[in-house]
Write an enzyme that holds these catalytic residues in place. Structure first.
Site, PDB file in Angstrom:
ATOM      1  N   ASP A  66      13.483 -66.144  47.807  1.00 45.56           N
ATOM      2  CA  ASP A  66      14.291 -67.001  48.692  1.00 45.56           C
ATOM      3  C   ASP A  66      14.149 -68.474  48.266  1.00 45.56           C
ATOM      4  OD1 ASP A  66      12.147 -67.676  51.583  1.00 45.56           O
ATOM      5  OD2 ASP A  66      11.607 -67.242  49.498  1.00 45.56           O
ATOM      6  N   ASP A 114       9.311 -70.458  44.899  1.00 52.79           N
ATOM      7  CA  ASP A 114      10.060 -69.339  44.298  1.00 52.79           C
ATOM      8  C   ASP A 114      10.632 -69.751  42.942  1.00 52.79           C
ATOM      9  OD1 ASP A 114      10.588 -69.444  47.397  1.00 52.79           O
ATOM     10  OD2 ASP A 114      10.782 -67.327  46.860  1.00 52.79           O
ATOM     11  N   ASN A 157      13.774 -69.196  53.202  1.00 52.89           N
ATOM     12  CA  ASN A 157      13.602 -70.658  53.241  1.00 52.89           C
ATOM     13  C   ASN A 157      14.900 -71.349  53.635  1.00 52.89           C
ATOM     14  OD1 ASN A 157      10.875 -70.902  52.432  1.00 52.89           O
ATOM     15  ND2 ASN A 157      11.457 -70.437  50.327  1.00 52.89           N
ATOM     16  N   THR A 174       8.874 -62.518  47.068  1.00 49.66           N
ATOM     17  CA  THR A 174       8.313 -63.833  47.400  1.00 49.66           C
ATOM     18  C   THR A 174       9.072 -64.493  48.554  1.00 49.66           C
ATOM     19  OG1 THR A 174       9.704 -65.013  45.797  1.00 49.66           O
ATOM     20  CG2 THR A 174       7.570 -64.179  45.012  1.00 49.66           C
ATOM     21  N   PHE A 227       5.050 -67.522  56.956  1.00 49.05           N
ATOM     22  CA  PHE A 227       6.511 -67.583  57.047  1.00 49.05           C
ATOM     23  C   PHE A 227       7.210 -66.286  56.608  1.00 49.05           C
ATOM     24  CE2 PHE A 227      10.615 -69.456  57.362  1.00 49.05           C
ATOM     25  CZ  PHE A 227      11.343 -68.883  56.335  1.00 49.05           C
ATOM     26  N   ASN A 228       6.890 -65.747  55.428  1.00 49.45           N
ATOM     27  CA  ASN A 228       7.633 -64.581  54.916  1.00 49.45           C
ATOM     28  C   ASN A 228       7.537 -63.403  55.879  1.00 49.45           C
ATOM     29  OD1 ASN A 228       8.526 -65.863  52.633  1.00 49.45           O
ATOM     30  ND2 ASN A 228       6.851 -65.108  51.341  1.00 49.45           N
ATOM     31  N   HIS A 246       2.498 -70.814  46.354  1.00 57.43           N
ATOM     32  CA  HIS A 246       2.366 -69.495  46.977  1.00 57.43           C
ATOM     33  C   HIS A 246       2.943 -68.385  46.082  1.00 57.43           C
ATOM     34  CE1 HIS A 246       1.590 -71.520  50.848  1.00 57.43           C
ATOM     35  NE2 HIS A 246       2.683 -72.215  50.682  1.00 57.43           N
ATOM     36  N   ASP A 247       4.235 -68.463  45.796  1.00 54.16           N
ATOM     37  CA  ASP A 247       4.939 -67.360  45.132  1.00 54.16           C
ATOM     38  C   ASP A 247       4.475 -67.104  43.698  1.00 54.16           C
ATOM     39  OD1 ASP A 247       7.962 -68.346  46.867  1.00 54.16           O
ATOM     40  OD2 ASP A 247       6.282 -67.099  47.505  1.00 54.16           O
TER      41      ASP A 247
HETATM   42  O1  RIB Z   1       4.555 -69.021  53.523  1.00 48.37           O
HETATM   43  C1  RIB Z   1       4.902 -69.307  52.193  1.00 48.37           C
HETATM   44  C2  RIB Z   1       6.111 -68.525  51.798  1.00 48.37           C
HETATM   45  O2  RIB Z   1       7.195 -68.903  52.617  1.00 48.37           O
HETATM   46  C3  RIB Z   1       6.563 -68.823  50.346  1.00 48.37           C
HETATM   47  O3  RIB Z   1       7.183 -67.676  49.828  1.00 48.37           O
HETATM   48  C4  RIB Z   1       7.570 -69.915  50.529  1.00 48.37           C
HETATM   49  O4  RIB Z   1       8.562 -69.917  49.488  1.00 48.37           O
HETATM   50  C5  RIB Z   1       8.208 -69.520  51.832  1.00 48.37           C
HETATM   51  O5  RIB Z   1       9.210 -68.555  51.538  1.00 48.37           O
HETATM   52 CA    CA Z   2       9.426 -67.804  48.940  1.00 50.90          CA
END
Ligand code: RIB
Ligand code: CA
Length: 311
Positions: free
Chosen positions: A9, A14, A38, A122, A163-164, A237-238
């Site tokens: 996303d 990403d 996102n 991701t 978040f994801n 993160h990703d």
């Molecule tokens: O919490 C971090 C995740 O949420 C990452 O994948 C970032 O790109 C958002 O999508």
């Molecule tokens: Ca992401």
């Protein structure tokens, strides 16, 4: 060689994951699928096409789900900007997204390469969950799912939800309950992969237009993390999910039983890991716990600096 489909996303982190997946010699990126997260699907899809264009990658992009399975949609403009990838001007993509739906593309690839496909997720797990629901007979033919998802000790959208997962907890539940081999990179490990200002500056100093654009994107991402979390860095993160496929020895892992909370008021979307095995349940996911930061960034720069010789 690891074959993968990257479901994402974009999203700043990403975007780095896309570049690693397309540039690292250990990986064969078969396609990119996009999901709302996102930002809205049209933005995440356009952003994926722009990153592919900027890097000159020869990979197709397939749009997937525009909203979560059940809950109301949430996006993250406060982190990634209103377009989902603010901070730099990226080239207008020559290619468009393919007609085929992301979930059907994943199915096509799993049929073509049984036992060989890594599905790296991701973003919210909506496409992955829909693949599992729509093609139950193909799930066992997936090699593994590697997801940036969840938080064990903390969240980032609520005190306990990442978040994801929070953007589609019901999808995360479908994935965690599936029988396929799963690897999870939670916030606990991704917060060990924070790209500092001077590391971003290293990209800028190459003089490469592409890497200067990347540095601008990462500086935007760093600025929103500084404002919201008082973290002065771009939290990658990703890329942790992709790096696991490149070199799993960079991580210390533990096989744990993990469930997602679907009913709590305060805890909706929390990934609950049974660290002390109190639930007597068989582990269902390999959780990444610690990272060799030097090895991570050495490999990341090795991949990104390949772009320095492109236009
Ligand atoms: O919490 C971090 C995740 O949420 C990452 O994948 C970032 O790109 C958002 O999508
Ligand atoms: Ca992401």
């Amino acid at each position: 060689m690891e074959r993968l489909i990257l479901d994402c996303d974009p999203g700043h982190d990403d975007a780095i994951a896309i570049l690693m997946a397309g540039l690292d010699e250990k990986l064969e990126l078969l396609g990119i699928t996009t999901v709302a997260g996102n930002s809205y699907l049209e933005n995440t899809t356009m952003n994926a096409l722009k990153v592919v264009e900027m890097a000159g990658l020869d990979v197709d992009v397939y749009a997937g789900c525009a909203r979560p399975l059940l809950r109301d949609q949430i996006v993250a403009p406060e982190i990634h900007g209103s377009t989902g990838l603010e901070g730099a001007k990226l080239p207008t993509p020559k290619r468009q997204a393919e007609e085929k739906h992301a979930v059907d593309f994943i199915a096509e690839m799993v049929k073509a390469y049984p036992g060989e496909i890594n599905l790296v997720a991701t973003g919210p797990l909506t496409n992955v969950a829909l693949f599992i629901i729509r093609y139950p007979d193909l799930v066992e033919k997936l090699k593994r799912i590697v997801m940036m998802a969840g938080g064990i000790a903390f969240g980032n959208v609520t005190p306990v939800a990442e978040f994801n997962v929070y953007a589609d907890p019901e999808a995360a539940n479908v994935v965690l309950r599936s029988s396929v081999e799963k690897v999870m990179a939670p916030l606990d490990v991704t917060h060990q992969a924070i790209m500092a200002a001077e590391e971003i500056e290293r990209l800028r100093k190459t003089g490469s237009h592409i890497l200067q654009t990347l540095a601008d994107l990462l500086d935007f991402f760093r600025s929103t993390y500084l404002d919201l979390f008082d973290i002065d860095g771009a939290v990658l993160h990703d890329p942790c999910a992709v790096m696991y496929l490149i070199d799993p020895t960079i991580f210390e892992c533990e096989d744990l039983y993990v469930e997602v909370e679907l009913d709590g008021n305060l805890t909706y979307g929390q990934t609950v890991a049974d660290i002390w095995k109190t639930m007597k349940m068989k582990p269902n996911v390999r959780v990444l716990k610690r990272i060799d930061r030097k090895a991570f960034f050495d490999r990341l720069f090795e991949d990104l600096e390949k772009l320095a010789v492109r236009k």
